[in-house]
Design a protein around this motif. Structure first.
Motif, mmCIF file in Angstrom:
data_model
loop_
_atom_site.group_PDB
_atom_site.id
_atom_site.type_symbol
_atom_site.label_atom_id
_atom_site.label_comp_id
_atom_site.label_asym_id
_atom_site.label_seq_id
_atom_site.Cartn_x
_atom_site.Cartn_y
_atom_site.Cartn_z
ATOM 1 N N ALA A 178 -4.284 -15.964 31.746
ATOM 2 C CA ALA A 178 -2.850 -16.373 31.849
ATOM 3 C C ALA A 178 -2.303 -16.521 30.315
ATOM 4 O O ALA A 178 -3.104 -17.245 29.678
ATOM 5 C CB ALA A 178 -2.595 -17.168 32.803
ATOM 6 N N PHE A 179 -1.095 -16.186 30.063
ATOM 7 C CA PHE A 179 -0.593 -16.551 28.753
ATOM 8 C C PHE A 179 0.627 -17.162 28.826
ATOM 9 O O PHE A 179 1.670 -16.984 29.708
ATOM 10 C CB PHE A 179 -0.439 -15.147 28.286
ATOM 11 C CG PHE A 179 -1.684 -14.615 27.408
ATOM 12 C CD1 PHE A 179 -2.050 -14.672 26.296
ATOM 13 C CD2 PHE A 179 -2.464 -13.688 28.369
ATOM 14 C CE1 PHE A 179 -3.181 -14.185 25.680
ATOM 15 C CE2 PHE A 179 -3.435 -13.055 27.971
ATOM 16 C CZ PHE A 179 -3.761 -13.461 26.485
ATOM 17 N N SER A 180 0.804 -17.977 28.044
ATOM 18 C CA SER A 180 2.213 -18.974 27.790
ATOM 19 C C SER A 180 3.147 -18.242 26.692
ATOM 20 O O SER A 180 4.538 -18.317 26.617
ATOM 21 C CB SER A 180 2.108 -20.299 27.699
ATOM 22 O OG SER A 180 1.303 -20.302 26.386
ATOM 23 N N SER A 181 2.421 -17.637 25.693
ATOM 24 C CA SER A 181 3.203 -17.045 24.500
ATOM 25 C C SER A 181 2.200 -16.349 23.492
ATOM 26 O O SER A 181 1.056 -16.514 23.580
ATOM 27 C CB SER A 181 3.657 -18.368 23.549
ATOM 28 O OG SER A 181 2.651 -19.101 23.057
ATOM 29 N N VAL A 182 2.844 -15.215 23.096
ATOM 30 C CA VAL A 182 2.284 -14.355 22.074
ATOM 31 C C VAL A 182 3.031 -14.275 20.776
ATOM 32 O O VAL A 182 4.335 -13.746 21.045
ATOM 33 C CB VAL A 182 2.213 -12.812 22.954
ATOM 34 C CG1 VAL A 182 1.695 -11.825 21.864
ATOM 35 C CG2 VAL A 182 1.349 -13.088 24.065
ATOM 36 N N PHE A 183 2.430 -14.315 19.691
ATOM 37 C CA PHE A 183 3.083 -14.280 18.463
ATOM 38 C C PHE A 183 2.468 -13.329 17.686
ATOM 39 O O PHE A 183 1.223 -13.215 17.234
ATOM 40 C CB PHE A 183 3.212 -15.501 17.688
ATOM 41 C CG PHE A 183 3.900 -16.711 18.071
ATOM 42 C CD1 PHE A 183 5.300 -16.816 17.730
ATOM 43 C CD2 PHE A 183 3.288 -17.377 19.147
ATOM 44 C CE1 PHE A 183 5.730 -18.036 18.456
ATOM 45 C CE2 PHE A 183 3.629 -18.531 19.748
ATOM 46 C CZ PHE A 183 5.284 -18.852 19.316
ATOM 47 N N SER A 184 3.269 -12.032 17.207
ATOM 48 C CA SER A 184 2.510 -11.195 16.403
ATOM 49 C C SER A 184 3.268 -11.445 14.908
ATOM 50 O O SER A 184 4.559 -11.154 14.945
ATOM 51 C CB SER A 184 2.624 -9.751 16.913
ATOM 52 O OG SER A 184 2.592 -8.737 15.923
ATOM 53 N N VAL A 185 2.440 -11.809 13.817
ATOM 54 C CA VAL A 185 3.138 -12.180 12.851
ATOM 55 C C VAL A 185 3.476 -10.814 11.745
ATOM 56 O O VAL A 185 3.925 -10.905 10.629
ATOM 57 C CB VAL A 185 2.413 -13.216 11.923
ATOM 58 C CG1 VAL A 185 2.697 -14.529 12.956
ATOM 59 C CG2 VAL A 185 1.161 -13.199 11.484
ATOM 60 N N GLY A 186 2.457 -9.684 11.890
ATOM 61 C CA GLY A 186 2.502 -8.483 10.957
ATOM 62 C C GLY A 186 2.332 -8.795 9.636
ATOM 63 O O GLY A 186 1.072 -9.553 9.412
ATOM 64 N N ASN A 187 3.182 -8.426 8.934
ATOM 65 C CA ASN A 187 2.589 -8.679 7.336
ATOM 66 C C ASN A 187 3.088 -10.112 6.989
ATOM 67 O O ASN A 187 2.712 -10.529 5.749
ATOM 68 C CB ASN A 187 3.861 -7.818 6.402
ATOM 69 C CG ASN A 187 3.511 -6.216 6.573
ATOM 70 O OD1 ASN A 187 2.660 -6.037 7.454
ATOM 71 N ND2 ASN A 187 4.161 -5.352 6.085
ATOM 72 N N ALA A 188 3.429 -10.936 7.623
ATOM 73 C CA ALA A 188 3.723 -12.313 7.367
ATOM 74 C C ALA A 188 4.170 -12.743 6.004
ATOM 75 O O ALA A 188 3.569 -13.349 5.379
ATOM 76 C CB ALA A 188 2.306 -12.985 7.447
ATOM 77 N N VAL A 189 5.416 -12.107 5.946
ATOM 78 C CA VAL A 189 6.104 -12.640 4.539
ATOM 79 C C VAL A 189 6.726 -13.717 4.360
ATOM 80 O O VAL A 189 6.566 -14.371 3.247
ATOM 81 C CB VAL A 189 7.144 -11.457 4.089
ATOM 82 C CG1 VAL A 189 6.530 -10.131 4.010
ATOM 83 C CG2 VAL A 189 8.370 -11.443 5.130
ATOM 84 N N GLN A 190 7.149 -14.380 5.578
ATOM 85 C CA GLN A 190 7.480 -15.754 5.539
ATOM 86 C C GLN A 190 6.801 -16.740 6.710
ATOM 87 O O GLN A 190 6.315 -17.776 6.162
ATOM 88 C CB GLN A 190 9.008 -15.836 5.984
ATOM 89 C CG GLN A 190 9.458 -17.218 5.810
ATOM 90 C CD GLN A 190 10.537 -17.704 6.930
ATOM 91 O OE1 GLN A 190 10.429 -17.141 8.113
ATOM 92 N NE2 GLN A 190 11.519 -18.586 6.430
ATOM 93 N N THR A 191 6.482 -16.233 7.799
ATOM 94 C CA THR A 191 5.649 -17.101 8.915
ATOM 95 C C THR A 191 4.504 -16.582 8.888
ATOM 96 O O THR A 191 4.424 -15.111 9.446
ATOM 97 C CB THR A 191 6.783 -16.897 10.224
ATOM 98 O OG1 THR A 191 7.921 -17.344 9.714
ATOM 99 C CG2 THR A 191 6.112 -17.894 11.338
ATOM 100 N N CYS A 192 3.597 -17.270 8.768
ATOM 101 C CA CYS A 192 2.156 -16.738 8.836
ATOM 102 C C CYS A 192 1.358 -17.427 10.118
ATOM 103 O O CYS A 192 2.058 -18.291 10.849
ATOM 104 C CB CYS A 192 1.174 -16.807 7.749
ATOM 105 S SG CYS A 192 1.311 -18.727 7.098
ATOM 106 N N ILE A 193 0.103 -17.115 10.513
ATOM 107 C CA ILE A 193 -0.341 -17.548 11.493
ATOM 108 C C ILE A 193 -0.345 -19.173 11.653
ATOM 109 O O ILE A 193 -0.286 -19.841 12.458
ATOM 110 C CB ILE A 193 -1.928 -17.154 11.843
ATOM 111 C CG1 ILE A 193 -1.707 -15.659 12.111
ATOM 112 C CG2 ILE A 193 -3.095 -17.903 12.447
ATOM 113 C CD1 ILE A 193 -3.040 -14.699 12.388
#
Length: 681
Positions: A178-193
């Motif tokens: 089960a999931f509560s949230s999913v974040f895909s940051v892609g190239n992460a130019v400002q917000t990274c993992i």
């Protein structure tokens, strides 16, 4: 920086919306509209007045004030749209789904920087570009499927790659996570993992926030942020697992020391994960399998009971677990006699407990309940498939009931993905988590059993002679002279044999007579002395001193010759390499030439506590030699650990150190002496 508007926006605008749900702008609008979002939803498309029943505007300038904007437009239009949203629409969160940025070259990279700078200036969160989006119980702003039901307290998935994020989701959902949230940051130019992890830590609420966090990481941009927040989340009761891709070391930097030549950037990642308490996985399947194991109650031990109605999978699981260091303890006939009487003739209760293919759900229930009460068992694995002759619904109902009532974790292998598909789907719908394969579960259980909680660092030890050490090394760069290295060892309290560095034959003779025989003679200058024939052992006469001095001083790049009191005993090493961004990796192992032959080393990120140092030593394959073997005296692990900690304290005091080698340290019992030292600033 993560804004509230990204997590729980009151209004969302899809820039580049479409009627076609096979396009990103169409699918993301569809997912938001048909998901759980309850705020105002807008679309932007110059060719339509209404898309999918959503109010549509010709351009971004016509939009009302919007908290979250999702961009699904060509890359060359994104900077202007971001500027308008931030300056005119008070937008505080932007998700850029579009690709075509840094992955396409310098122009794309420049556009990324402009969007990031604009977002920083207006204190907004920018996710992407080149991502699939974000979803949580408030909104599902992604252009892909599947879109799982989002539940507070479920697993959080953070991914660098959008496509990989989808593949991980599919693998996880098929197991019942089960999931509560999913974040895909892609190239992460400002917000990274690391920023997402920091947000999860800072906003943590017991009972609502996720207890399990899975990560797919392509680049670690802020190692210390990752370390701090992972440790704090784990202290709050969370568990973290991650895949770090791109592990091959292509740096090829020239190294001044043996340690520098051995260590690479992936070892820094490995050391960071261990220090942070993150379980490292090597594939998507392993990541979701570990996630599924962590979704069960905590396994407090390594003793497993296996209940099966098919002998083969039980035997294969037993092999995986026992080879990996867990136990499938034999259960005596006397202990199991009452249970054995409840099973059909031919059934086995030795462990694995085989109830035969004809075993019933009632017998399965009795086996699980019986094993839950056994003191010699810490966890239970149930393997239950179907030959296609009858329904497994009753057996799967029993497993769910027992999982909810038993004290011990119960892991389920349901191998009949075709014959029992309907029953398995119902099992998942009722909250069940399962595995298709015993090998996958076995390795995930091994990862859980080997888990060591992170050691939260206390303040680094303060060196008594810190000012003197800094003065000694001030202004120095590159390899420092050997005699300076020995002075450093004296100042931090690491024992070494008495020595003398000379440049003439007469000086060598005087030094030999003062130090006493036997002696070691070493060339001064070359870093790898053994490689150039620059080490001579057991020098016992003045004539030998003269002969060896002439040869050693003639070696290329020789700056002198060192005469040193002869040490005997086991050889070990301590080495250091500084990895950009991560800090210092400290390693230990057998010393001398053994480290290059056996490559038996353990490593950790500095600063290293005494507990970590002892853990490194005890994890060596050669630990038995350090303890002493076959009448040969070993080395006190407490003394060895003490030297590791002193080196760690030196690195805190002098972070400019790039490499350091004490190879070998030689001794026996409580005597441990640094025979050689290499320090590079």
């Amino acid at each position: 920086m993560m804004t509230l508007q990204l997590i729980n926006p009151k209004s969302i605008a899809v820039i580049g919306a479409s009627e076609n749900i096979e396009k990103p702008g169409g699918k993301v609008l569809y997912n938001v509209k048909n998901g759980t979002f309850e705020g105002k939803l807008y679309a932007v498309n110059p060719k339509h007045e209404n898309i999918q029943g959503v109010q549509t505007f010709k351009n971004v300038s016509e939009l009302p004030q919007t908290e979250l904007a999702i961009l699904a437009i060509p890359a060359n239009l994104c900077v202007a749209a971001v500027k308008t949203l931030l300056e005119e629409k008070n937008t505080k969160a932007i998700i850029v789904l579009s690709a075509g940025f840094s992955e396409m070259g310098p122009i794309g990279k420049k556009m990324e920087r402009e969007m990031a700078l604009l977002s920083d200036k207006h204190k907004a969160t920018l996710i992407g570009p080149n991502c699939i989006g974000v979803m949580n119980p408030f909104h599902q702003s992604v252009f892909v499927s599947p879109v799982p039901k989002m539940e507070w307290g479920g697993t959080t998935l953070i991914s660098s790659s959008g496509a990989t994020c989808v593949f991980i989701l599919e693998s996880a959902l098929s197991k019942g996570l089960a999931f509560s949230s999913v974040f895909s940051v892609g190239n992460a130019v400002q917000t990274c993992i690391e920023d997402v992890l920091e947000y999860l830590n800072e906003t943590y609420e017991d009972g609502k926030s996720p207890k399990i966090i899975l990560m797919y990481i392509e680049s670690i941009k802020k190692p210390q942020v990752l370390l701090k927040n992972a440790q704090e989340l784990i202290a709050k009761g969370c568990r973290l697992a991650a895949v770090k891709s791109g592990i091959s070391d292509a740096g090829g930097r020239a190294a001044a020391s043996h340690t520098g030549a051995m260590l690479n950037s992936d070892m820094a990642v490995d050391a960071l994960f261990r220090k942070a308490g993150i379980i490292r996985c090597n594939s998507r399947g392993e990541l979701t399998a570990v996630g599924a194991v962590l979704q069960h109650p905590k396994l407090n031990g390594k003793r497993i009971a296996i209940i099966t109605h098919a002998g083969g999978p039980g035997v294969m699981l037993t092999d995986v677990l026992t080879i990996g260091g867990m136990q499938v303890p034999r259960l005596s006939d006397e202990l199991m006699s009452d249970l054995h009487n409840e099973l059909f003739e031919g059934a086995s209760t030795a462990n694995p407990i085989d109830i035969l293919a004809t075993g019933t759900s009632e017998q399965l229930e009795k086996c699980i309940a019986f094993c839950d009460k056994l003191e010699d068992i810490d966890g239970i694995v149930v393997i239950f498939g179907s030959p296609g002759l009858f329904s497994n619904i009753d057996a799967y109902r029993v497993i769910r009931e027992q999982q909810n009532s038993c004290l011990k974790p119960i892991y389920t292998i349901l191998p009949s993905i075709l014959n029992a598909k309907e029953e398995m789907d119902q099992f998942v719908d009722e909250g069940g988590v399962f595995f298709e394969d015993e090998f996958v579960l076995g390795n995930a259980l091994l990862s859980e059993s080997r888990y060591v909680a992170p050691v939260v660092e206390k303040e680094a030890g303060k060196l008594k002679n810190e000012a003197e050490i800094k003065a000694l090394l001030k202004g120095r760069k590159g390899l420092i002279p050997t005699h300076i290295g020995f002075e450093v060892l004296d100042l931090i309290g690491i024992r070494r044999p008495k020595n003398k560095i000379v440049s003439t034959e007469s000086e060598a003779i005087k030094a030999a007579q003062k130090l006493g025989f036997p002696l070691v003679m070493k060339v001064v200058g070359p870093a790898h002395k053994s490689d150039v024939g620059g080490v001579v052992l057991d020098v016992v006469t003045v004539d030998a001193v003269k002969e060896n001095f002439k040869r050693l001083i003639g070696i290329k790049n020789a700056a002198g010759v060192e005469l040193c009191q002869m040490e005997r005993g086991l050889e070990v090493l301590i080495g250091v390499k500084k990895e950009p961004g991560f800090g210092h990796i400290i390693t230990c192992g057998l010393g001398g030439i053994f480290v290059e032959i056996l490559k038996d080393i353990q490593y950790a990120l500095a600063p290293v506590t005494r507990t970590e140092a002892l853990g490194m030593i005890r994890a060596l394959k050669s630990y038995k030699m350090i303890q002493g073997v076959r009448g040969k005296e070993g080395i006190s692990e407490e003394v060895f650990a003490d030297v590791i900690c002193k080196v760690s304290d030196l690195l805190v005091a002098v972070p400019e150190i790039e490499e350091l080698d004490l190879n070998p340290l030689m001794g026996h019992g409580h005597h441990l002496s640094a025979v050689d030292v290499v320090i590079k600033i």
